[in-house]
Design a protein around this motif. Structure first.
Motif, mmCIF file in Angstrom:
data_model
loop_
_atom_site.group_PDB
_atom_site.id
_atom_site.type_symbol
_atom_site.label_atom_id
_atom_site.label_comp_id
_atom_site.label_asym_id
_atom_site.label_seq_id
_atom_site.Cartn_x
_atom_site.Cartn_y
_atom_site.Cartn_z
ATOM 1 N N ILE A 131 94.769 40.148 95.410
ATOM 2 C CA ILE A 131 94.994 39.311 96.601
ATOM 3 C C ILE A 131 93.943 38.225 96.771
ATOM 4 N N GLY A 132 92.925 38.188 95.905
ATOM 5 C CA GLY A 132 91.884 37.165 95.986
ATOM 6 C C GLY A 132 90.703 37.602 96.838
ATOM 7 N N VAL A 133 89.623 36.864 96.689
ATOM 8 C CA VAL A 133 88.384 37.189 97.387
ATOM 9 C C VAL A 133 88.541 37.001 98.896
ATOM 10 N N THR A 134 89.132 35.893 99.306
ATOM 11 C CA THR A 134 89.218 35.593 100.738
ATOM 12 C C THR A 134 90.073 36.606 101.485
ATOM 13 N N GLY A 179 80.084 38.429 98.411
ATOM 14 C CA GLY A 179 81.197 37.570 98.001
ATOM 15 C C GLY A 179 81.179 37.290 96.512
ATOM 16 N N ILE A 180 79.997 37.026 95.978
ATOM 17 C CA ILE A 180 79.860 36.796 94.541
ATOM 18 C C ILE A 180 80.125 38.092 93.784
ATOM 19 N N GLN A 181 79.603 39.201 94.307
ATOM 20 C CA GLN A 181 79.805 40.512 93.670
ATOM 21 C C GLN A 181 81.299 40.821 93.537
ATOM 22 N N ALA A 182 82.073 40.449 94.546
ATOM 23 C CA ALA A 182 83.503 40.757 94.531
ATOM 24 C C ALA A 182 84.207 40.139 93.334
ATOM 25 N N ILE A 183 83.988 38.867 93.090
ATOM 26 C CA ILE A 183 84.682 38.208 91.987
ATOM 27 C C ILE A 183 84.121 38.661 90.642
ATOM 28 N N VAL A 184 82.809 38.900 90.588
ATOM 29 C CA VAL A 184 82.198 39.393 89.352
ATOM 30 C C VAL A 184 82.765 40.768 89.004
ATOM 31 N N ASN A 185 82.775 41.680 89.982
ATOM 32 C CA ASN A 185 83.288 43.026 89.726
ATOM 33 C C ASN A 185 84.795 43.035 89.485
ATOM 34 N N GLY A 186 85.517 42.135 90.155
ATOM 35 C CA GLY A 186 86.953 42.038 89.913
ATOM 36 C C GLY A 186 87.246 41.640 88.473
ATOM 37 N N PHE A 197 92.151 40.213 113.346
ATOM 38 C CA PHE A 197 93.345 40.808 112.736
ATOM 39 C C PHE A 197 94.488 39.794 112.680
ATOM 40 N N GLY A 198 94.589 38.940 113.702
ATOM 41 C CA GLY A 198 95.579 37.866 113.680
ATOM 42 C C GLY A 198 95.317 36.897 112.536
ATOM 43 N N SER A 199 94.051 36.654 112.239
ATOM 44 C CA SER A 199 93.713 35.744 111.143
ATOM 45 C C SER A 199 94.152 36.310 109.797
ATOM 46 N N ILE A 200 94.103 37.620 109.647
ATOM 47 C CA ILE A 200 94.592 38.240 108.397
ATOM 48 C C ILE A 200 96.087 37.939 108.247
ATOM 49 N N TYR A 201 96.811 38.108 109.329
ATOM 50 C CA TYR A 201 98.252 37.847 109.300
ATOM 51 C C TYR A 201 98.513 36.378 108.945
ATOM 52 N N LEU A 202 97.841 35.461 109.648
ATOM 53 C CA LEU A 202 98.057 34.042 109.399
ATOM 54 C C LEU A 202 97.649 33.621 107.997
ATOM 55 N N PHE A 260 88.691 38.976 104.397
ATOM 56 C CA PHE A 260 89.253 38.960 105.748
ATOM 57 C C PHE A 260 89.527 40.397 106.184
ATOM 58 N N SER A 261 90.148 41.159 105.307
ATOM 59 C CA SER A 261 90.508 42.540 105.636
ATOM 60 C C SER A 261 89.281 43.436 105.754
ATOM 61 N N ILE A 262 88.344 43.289 104.832
ATOM 62 C CA ILE A 262 87.123 44.097 104.881
ATOM 63 C C ILE A 262 86.345 43.816 106.157
ATOM 64 N N ILE A 263 86.183 42.548 106.472
ATOM 65 C CA ILE A 263 85.418 42.187 107.660
ATOM 66 C C ILE A 263 86.115 42.677 108.921
ATOM 67 N N ALA A 264 87.437 42.573 108.966
ATOM 68 C CA ALA A 264 88.164 43.085 110.136
ATOM 69 C C ALA A 264 87.950 44.586 110.290
ATOM 70 N N GLY A 265 88.013 45.316 109.175
ATOM 71 C CA GLY A 265 87.754 46.757 109.228
ATOM 72 C C GLY A 265 86.325 47.061 109.659
ATOM 73 N N GLN A 266 85.370 46.277 109.160
ATOM 74 C CA GLN A 266 83.969 46.459 109.541
ATOM 75 C C GLN A 266 83.781 46.197 111.031
#
Length: 144
Positions: free
Chosen positions: A90-93, A17-24, A135-140, A97-103
């Motif tokens: 689209i932000g870290v969250t 999670g920290i890596q995501a914002i740092v690399n972004g 996947f519903g949580s991604i939509y919401l 959400f999408s990465i975790i759903a795919g995982q």
């Protein structure tokens, strides 16, 4: 002992999670592909030093493994590239959400069929509903 691995996994998730914002942020300054390269390059140096100091395996056994097992680095590079590209848009969250759903989706398929040399852990209706809810949580989450 199982709790230790769960805690280590949570710590790994925090690090990602920290890596995501740092690399972004790095990607905004130097470019998406460049940031992905820098991230992997620094990680490679860190792993080289760690391997030289603490490694007990046989690096030359690389010739003995099935060649498909060598794609991990490519998949990791793809993952970091996606993070660097997605987080600023689209932000870290939302990204996670999408990465975790795919995982979870691919993990459930791998576990259910025991793919790629893994053990079989059958998918049941509760697990399938949990994945659909993710996947519903991604939509919401992404609704305005």
């Amino acid at each position: 002992m199982k709790w230790m691995y769960l805690l280590m996994s949570i710590a790994g998730g925090v690090a990602i999670g920290i890596q995501a914002i740092v690399n972004g942020g790095l990607g905004k300054k130097v470019g998406t592909i460049e940031a992905s390269f820098i991230s992997f390059f620094i990680g490679t140096i860190a792993l080289l030093v760690t391997m030289l100091c603490f490694g007990k395996g046989n690096l030359f056994a690389i010739n003995e493994v099935p060649k498909w097992q060598l794609i991990g680095g490519l998949l990791g590079a793809f993952y970091v590239f996606i993070l660097v590209m997605s987080v600023p848009k689209i932000g870290v969250t939302a990204t996670f959400f999408s990465i975790i759903a795919g995982q979870l989706l691919i993990s459930a398929i791998i576990d259910h069929f025991g793919l790629l040399g893994g053990q079989t852990y059958p998918l049941n209706i509760k697990k399938a509903i949990a994945i659909l809810l993710m996947f519903g949580s991604i939509y919401l989450y992404n609704q305005k």
